[in-house]
Write an enzyme that holds these catalytic residues in place. Structure first.
Site, PDB file in Angstrom:
ATOM      1  N   LYS A  22       0.832  -1.217   0.000  1.00 57.03           N
ATOM      2  CA  LYS A  22       0.000   0.000   0.000  1.00 57.03           C
ATOM      3  C   LYS A  22       0.861   1.259   0.000  1.00 57.03           C
ATOM      4  CE  LYS A  22      -1.854   1.503   4.035  1.00 57.03           C
ATOM      5  NZ  LYS A  22      -1.595   2.902   4.444  1.00 57.03           N
ATOM      6  N   ASN A  23       1.784   1.341   0.943  1.00 63.33           N
ATOM      7  CA  ASN A  23       2.489   2.610   1.109  1.00 63.33           C
ATOM      8  C   ASN A  23       3.481   2.884  -0.023  1.00 63.33           C
ATOM      9  OD1 ASN A  23       0.929   3.117   3.300  1.00 63.33           O
ATOM     10  ND2 ASN A  23       2.433   2.446   4.814  1.00 63.33           N
ATOM     11  N   ARG A  93      -4.314  10.428   3.800  1.00 60.56           N
ATOM     12  CA  ARG A  93      -3.148  11.214   4.236  1.00 60.56           C
ATOM     13  C   ARG A  93      -2.145  11.377   3.077  1.00 60.56           C
ATOM     14  NH1 ARG A  93      -2.179  13.951   8.356  1.00 60.56           N
ATOM     15  NH2 ARG A  93      -0.053  14.663   8.534  1.00 60.56           N
ATOM     16  N   CYS A 117      -5.252   8.196   9.535  1.00 60.40           N
ATOM     17  CA  CYS A 117      -5.482   7.608  10.856  1.00 60.40           C
ATOM     18  C   CYS A 117      -5.134   8.611  11.951  1.00 60.40           C
ATOM     19  CB  CYS A 117      -4.613   6.371  11.038  1.00 60.40           C
ATOM     20  SG  CYS A 117      -5.062   5.012   9.965  1.00 60.40           S
ATOM     21  N   ARG A 122      -0.116  15.000  13.877  1.00 59.63           N
ATOM     22  CA  ARG A 122       0.643  14.546  12.711  1.00 59.63           C
ATOM     23  C   ARG A 122       1.146  15.786  11.967  1.00 59.63           C
ATOM     24  NH1 ARG A 122      -2.070   9.262   9.939  1.00 59.63           N
ATOM     25  NH2 ARG A 122       0.022   9.139   9.065  1.00 59.63           N
ATOM     26  N   ILE A 124       3.383  18.501   9.688  1.00 61.58           N
ATOM     27  CA  ILE A 124       3.993  18.410   8.351  1.00 61.58           C
ATOM     28  C   ILE A 124       5.173  19.392   8.241  1.00 61.58           C
ATOM     29  CG2 ILE A 124       1.941  17.556   7.130  1.00 61.58           C
ATOM     30  CD1 ILE A 124       1.618  20.528   6.155  1.00 61.58           C
ATOM     31  N   ASP A 305       3.455  -0.091  12.312  1.00 62.79           N
ATOM     32  CA  ASP A 305       2.226  -0.582  11.684  1.00 62.79           C
ATOM     33  C   ASP A 305       1.948  -2.062  11.991  1.00 62.79           C
ATOM     34  OD1 ASP A 305       1.894   1.928  10.670  1.00 62.79           O
ATOM     35  OD2 ASP A 305       2.667   1.460   8.681  1.00 62.79           O
ATOM     36  N   ARG A 397      -9.247  -0.070   3.778  1.00 64.12           N
ATOM     37  CA  ARG A 397      -8.264   0.877   3.245  1.00 64.12           C
ATOM     38  C   ARG A 397      -6.971   0.185   2.849  1.00 64.12           C
ATOM     39  NH1 ARG A 397      -6.492   4.581   7.438  1.00 64.12           N
ATOM     40  NH2 ARG A 397      -4.878   4.702   5.862  1.00 64.12           N
TER      41      ARG A 397
HETATM   42  N1  EPU Z   1       6.670  13.870  11.792  1.00 60.83           N
HETATM   43  C1  EPU Z   1       6.977  15.169  12.163  1.00 60.83           C
HETATM   44  N2  EPU Z   1       6.965  16.151  11.194  1.00 60.83           N
HETATM   45  C2  EPU Z   1       6.671  15.862   9.895  1.00 60.83           C
HETATM   46  C3  EPU Z   1       6.353  14.530   9.520  1.00 60.83           C
HETATM   47  C4  EPU Z   1       6.357  13.555  10.505  1.00 60.83           C
HETATM   48  O1  EPU Z   1       7.252  15.452  13.323  1.00 60.83           O
HETATM   49  O2  EPU Z   1       6.694  16.805   9.069  1.00 60.83           O
HETATM   50  C5  EPU Z   1       6.674  12.820  12.822  1.00 60.83           C
HETATM   51  C6  EPU Z   1       5.309  12.170  13.011  1.00 60.83           C
HETATM   52  O3  EPU Z   1       4.495  12.913  13.892  1.00 60.83           O
HETATM   53  C7  EPU Z   1       5.682  10.804  13.548  1.00 60.83           C
HETATM   54  C8  EPU Z   1       7.015  10.509  12.846  1.00 60.83           C
HETATM   55  O4  EPU Z   1       7.501  11.759  12.366  1.00 60.83           O
HETATM   56  O5  EPU Z   1       5.898  10.898  14.928  1.00 60.83           O
HETATM   57  C9  EPU Z   1       6.918   9.549  11.675  1.00 60.83           C
HETATM   58  O6  EPU Z   1       5.958  10.028  10.745  1.00 60.83           O
HETATM   59  P1  EPU Z   1       6.054   9.683   9.186  1.00 60.83           P
HETATM   60  O7  EPU Z   1       6.114  10.957   8.433  1.00 60.83           O
HETATM   61  O8  EPU Z   1       7.150   8.691   8.992  1.00 60.83           O
HETATM   62  O9  EPU Z   1       4.669   8.990   8.924  1.00 60.83           O
HETATM   63  P2  EPU Z   1       3.731   9.114   7.642  1.00 60.83           P
HETATM   64  O10 EPU Z   1       4.567   9.311   6.433  1.00 60.83           O
HETATM   65  O11 EPU Z   1       2.630  10.060   7.917  1.00 60.83           O
HETATM   66  C10 EPU Z   1       3.859   6.584   7.014  1.00 60.83           C
HETATM   67  C11 EPU Z   1       2.867   5.495   6.739  1.00 60.83           C
HETATM   68  C12 EPU Z   1       2.208   5.070   8.056  1.00 60.83           C
HETATM   69  C13 EPU Z   1       3.301   4.633   9.046  1.00 60.83           C
HETATM   70  C14 EPU Z   1       4.367   5.722   9.192  1.00 60.83           C
HETATM   71  C15 EPU Z   1       5.555   5.279  10.038  1.00 60.83           C
HETATM   72  C16 EPU Z   1       2.138   5.979   4.504  1.00 60.83           C
HETATM   73  C17 EPU Z   1       1.055   6.429   3.603  1.00 60.83           C
HETATM   74  N3  EPU Z   1       1.865   5.963   5.806  1.00 60.83           N
HETATM   75  O12 EPU Z   1       3.119   7.655   7.586  1.00 60.83           O
HETATM   76  O13 EPU Z   1       1.417   3.951   7.730  1.00 60.83           O
HETATM   77  O14 EPU Z   1       2.729   4.390  10.312  1.00 60.83           O
HETATM   78  O15 EPU Z   1       4.872   6.106   7.895  1.00 60.83           O
HETATM   79  O16 EPU Z   1       6.150   4.154   9.490  1.00 60.83           O
HETATM   80  O17 EPU Z   1       3.201   5.608   4.041  1.00 60.83           O
HETATM   81  C18 EPU Z   1      -0.413   2.491   7.873  1.00 60.83           C
HETATM   82  O18 EPU Z   1      -0.071   1.991   6.789  1.00 60.83           O
HETATM   83  O19 EPU Z   1      -1.271   1.973   8.623  1.00 60.83           O
HETATM   84  C19 EPU Z   1       0.198   3.735   8.317  1.00 60.83           C
HETATM   85  C20 EPU Z   1      -0.344   4.526   9.212  1.00 60.83           C
END
Ligand code: EPU
Length: 434
Positions: A22-23, A93, A117, A122, A124, A305, A397
């Protein structure tokens, strides 16, 4: 609305084929927009998040054709719009990957703040930091991210936290920037490597993906290509835990065993037998698992995850296990649901202390999010009696054909429609003649 009804206590046995990741798919579908050309993407999981991403890509003008249920052709020559409707971004997301992709393709993007989720805050900020380093002007308010670039210029970007999303987004933009971008403290997940491979197939120049320093030399043009997405590490891990938890014997096919190392290691600690082959793993469960402590970490650590699924397995362990969540602030909301099945779990901040009990008992529960939902399915498979899971749209999803795959392994699981509750009509107002 649908729910799952599971009658637990059946050992899972047989073979299951894992779908595409998925990701990886979400990042690669967004990346396809970067080419003024046609790309064919294979092994795309047929799941709700992918269907939403496909819809978003269509909304910005691409023509998308399903060759079969797992192969998609994207003609991005007609991409022209730079604004994505809120209704779609709120549902996914990863919709924010279109910021990086549209900056690379059209030099601007306007995207509503993404949903996804709920694991606590979260932010950015790292995405914005990365874009700004490339010379992008970003204006945000609580509802919208507005990004505009002239010619992006390659730069050094150091991430303060390891973030998958920001690593993807900056890669998508930097492939079209002038000169070299160096991302330091980059995420190393298998889907980052898959995205880099896809972009390199399209003509990008990316080195170092899979390490914490990624070097990207910008190019003027990317071309379409044919590419097959890697297997889903988390779907595979979910089936591994389900096999172990039911004391089953399952051959999990179409996987990359190396991507599963951290999950296999923990299952082995629990007493499970894992046989690794070239592109499959066999998981042979035992009675109650041995206790085991887990700390979630970015790759190659234990994936967050897989945390809810593994916690569920450990509810029936012999002894007390401690799970520490170090990626997300608030990823234990599903524990309330596990306790409805009789589990003994105490959450203290970002740790869960699980006191193993001999068995769970079926009960009505809810899927709070995607992986919490997967955890409820595992709980239902091991619990005595019947478990009903509501809000399964979260599970849809990310898991393709979950009911079919589990049924083929001998599980008793069905998807049942829940009729809308009957609500009495508003009574007719009778004239007051008194
Ligand atoms: N973070 C920040 N600032 C940012 C971005 C992230 O502080 O600008 C923090 C987040 O708050 C978190 C950490 O960094 O504490 C990691 O976040 P990350 O950006 O790695 O997560 P994501 O890209 O939003 C993806 C996966 C998630 C998975 C996470 C961690 C996708 C679409 N989603 O999320 O997958 O939990 O990486 O591995 O790739 C799932 O598939 O169920 C899922 C939630």
């Amino acid at each position: 609305m649908d729910k799952f009804v599971i009658r637990g206590g059946k050992r899972l046995c047989g073979e299951v084929e894992i779908s595409g990741a998925k990701n990886a798919a979400l990042a690669i579908l967004a990346a396809a927009v970067l080419a003024d050309d046609v790309s064919r993407i294979e092994n795309v999981p047929n799941i709700r998040d992918v269907r939403i991403m496909v819809q978003i890509i269509k909304e910005i003008g691409a023509t998308v054709r399903y060759i079969n249920k797992n192969t998609i052709e994207i003609d991005a020559r007609t991409v022209q719009f730079t604004t994505i409707p809120d209704a779609l971004t709120k549902r996914l997301r990863a919709s924010y990957y279109l910021i990086g992709a549209m900056l690379g393709r059209l030099g601007k993007a306007r995207v509503a703040m993404p949903g996804g989720c709920n694991f606590g805050t979260r932010p950015i900020d790292q995405h914005i930091k990365g874009f700004e380093a490339l010379g992008v002007r970003i204006v945000t308010d609580s509802a919208v991210i507005d990004a505009k670039a002239g010619q992006m210029i390659g730069s050094e970007v150091y991430f303060d936290v390891v973030t998958v999303g920001a690593t993807v987004n900056v890669m998508l933009a930097a492939v079209k920037a002038r000169g070299q971008t160096i991302i330091e403290n980059a995420a190393k997940e298998p889907h980052i490597v898959d995205l880099a491979n896809f972009l390199n197939f399209m003509g990008a120049d990316i080195r170092g993906a899979g390490t914490d320093i990624i070097k990207i030399r910008g190019v003027d043009k990317l071309v379409g290509c044919t590419y097959s997405i890697i297997p889903d590490q988390i779907e595979a891990g979910t089936f591994m835990v389900a096999a172990a938890a039911t004391g089953g014997d399952v051959l999990i096919k179409n996987v990359t065993p190396k991507h599963l190392d951290s999950i296999s290691a923990k299952l082995i600690e629990c007493g499970v037998t894992i046989e690794e082959h070239d592109d499959c793993v066999r998981v042979i469960g035992r009675g109650r698992p041995m206790k085991c402590n887990i700390k979630t970490m970015p790759h190659p650590g234990f994936p967050t995850d897989m945390q809810p699924q593994m916690a569920t397995y450990l509810t029936i362990a012999e002894g007390t296990s401690i799970i520490s969540e170090s990626v997300w602030d608030n990823r234990f909301t599903y524990v309330d649901q596990l306790m409805r099945l009789g589990a003994s779990v105490q959450v203290e901040g970002k740790a869960a202390i699980i006191t193993g009990i001999p068995e769970l008992k079926g009960a009505p529960v809810r899927a709070d999010d995607l992986r919490a939902g997967a955890a409820m399915v595992i709980a239902g498979l091991i619990a005595r009696g019947e478990t009903e899971i509501e809000d399964i749209h979260h599970i849809d999803r990310g898991y393709e054909d979950l009911v079919e795959k589990l049924t083929a392994l001998g599980a008793s699981i069905e998807r049942v429609s829940i009729p809308d509750p009957v609500i009495d009509p508003i009574p007719a107002v009778t004239a007051n003649v008194g």
